[in-house]
Design an enzyme around this catalytic site. Structure first.
Site, PDB file in Angstrom:
ATOM      1  CG  ASN A  98      -1.883  -1.172   1.217  1.00 40.36           C
ATOM      2  OD1 ASN A  98      -2.386  -1.553   0.163  1.00 40.36           O
ATOM      3  ND2 ASN A  98      -2.141  -1.754   2.377  1.00 40.36           N
ATOM      4  CB  VAL A 158       3.000   1.333   9.201  1.00 47.32           C
ATOM      5  CG1 VAL A 158       4.412   1.455   9.759  1.00 47.32           C
ATOM      6  CG2 VAL A 158       2.037   0.854  10.289  1.00 47.32           C
ATOM      7  CG  HIS A 211       4.635  -2.297   5.127  1.00 46.98           C
ATOM      8  ND1 HIS A 211       4.605  -0.954   5.432  1.00 46.98           N
ATOM      9  CD2 HIS A 211       3.346  -2.684   5.043  1.00 46.98           C
ATOM     10  CE1 HIS A 211       3.344  -0.549   5.531  1.00 46.98           C
ATOM     11  NE2 HIS A 211       2.546  -1.583   5.293  1.00 46.98           N
TER      12      HIS A 211
HETATM   13  P1  5GP Z   1      -0.476  -0.779   5.835  1.00 49.37           P
HETATM   14  O1  5GP Z   1      -1.892  -0.447   6.178  1.00 49.37           O
HETATM   15  O2  5GP Z   1       0.450   0.393   6.135  1.00 49.37           O
HETATM   16  O3  5GP Z   1      -0.276  -1.339   4.469  1.00 49.37           O
HETATM   17  O4  5GP Z   1      -0.074  -1.973   6.790  1.00 49.37           O
HETATM   18  C1  5GP Z   1       0.369  -1.805   8.081  1.00 49.37           C
HETATM   19  C2  5GP Z   1       0.276  -3.159   8.739  1.00 49.37           C
HETATM   20  O5  5GP Z   1       1.088  -3.142   9.901  1.00 49.37           O
HETATM   21  C3  5GP Z   1      -1.139  -3.546   9.189  1.00 49.37           C
HETATM   22  O6  5GP Z   1      -1.500  -4.783   8.594  1.00 49.37           O
HETATM   23  C4  5GP Z   1      -1.017  -3.649  10.709  1.00 49.37           C
HETATM   24  O7  5GP Z   1      -1.782  -4.702  11.244  1.00 49.37           O
HETATM   25  C5  5GP Z   1       0.471  -3.877  10.920  1.00 49.37           C
HETATM   26  N1  5GP Z   1       1.016  -3.332  12.150  1.00 49.37           N
HETATM   27  C6  5GP Z   1       0.842  -2.070  12.614  1.00 49.37           C
HETATM   28  N2  5GP Z   1       1.520  -1.903  13.764  1.00 49.37           N
HETATM   29  C7  5GP Z   1       2.153  -3.085  14.011  1.00 49.37           C
HETATM   30  C8  5GP Z   1       3.012  -3.525  15.075  1.00 49.37           C
HETATM   31  O8  5GP Z   1       3.331  -2.799  16.012  1.00 49.37           O
HETATM   32  N3  5GP Z   1       3.470  -4.797  14.984  1.00 49.37           N
HETATM   33  C9  5GP Z   1       3.133  -5.626  13.971  1.00 49.37           C
HETATM   34  N4  5GP Z   1       3.634  -6.865  13.982  1.00 49.37           N
HETATM   35  N5  5GP Z   1       2.317  -5.250  12.952  1.00 49.37           N
HETATM   36  C10 5GP Z   1       1.839  -3.994  12.980  1.00 49.37           C
END
Ligand code: 5GP
Ligand code: ZN
Length: 115
Positions: A88, A97, A101
């Site tokens: 994303n 975040v 990733h």
């Molecule tokens: P995005 O929405 O940015 O593509 O994905 C962020 C991902 O990071 C989400 O799936 C969320 O569940 C995961 N996430 C957010 N904070 C943490 C954390 O502190 N630890 C872990 N293991 N995953 C996290």
């Protein structure tokens, strides 16, 4: 390392996560809120905000993340059935975040948008 970045903290060991693989370039750990039986986040150890800030010098690194995804998928036993890789980018892309990733998601038949 960016002080307030949760994924930088996981990379440095300051933040807790279930790490499944790491090397000098990248770290892979299980998502805190998995949307499928396998849900691993693959991140560069160096803070890069998103695909939106990638530079030509990051090309080898990005290839490395995808090769790692392939290996992790094999280890998780989801290669044969197939899986999904998601990056994303920015708010409209659903990024929450802001440390680049790749989501490796598998172990079930995928629906849209995520799991
Ligand atoms: P995005 O929405 O940015 O593509 O994905 C962020 C991902 O990071 C989400 O799936 C969320 O569940 C995961 N996430 C957010 N904070 C943490 C954390 O502190 N630890 C872990 N293991 N995953 C996290
Ligand atoms: Zn970071």
């Amino acid at each position: 390392m960016t002080d307030s970045c949760i994924f930088c903290k996981i990379v440095s060991g300051e933040g807790k996560a279930t790490i499944v693989y790491r090397d000098e370039q990248m770290t892979a750990f299980r998502d805190r809120h998995p949307v499928a039986p396998t849900h691993i986040l693959i991140v560069p150890n160096r803070h890069i905000e998103s695909v939106g800030t990638l530079e030509a010098k990051d090309e080898q690194l990005m290839g490395h993340l995808f090769t790692a995804a392939r290996k992790l998928a094999e280890e998780e036993g989801i290669s044969e059935g197939g899986y999904r890789l998601i990056t994303n980018t920015g708010s409209n892309g659903g990024q929450t975040v802001f440390h680049l990733h790749v989501h490796l998601i598998g172990g079930q038949r995928m629906r849209y948008p995520m799991g």
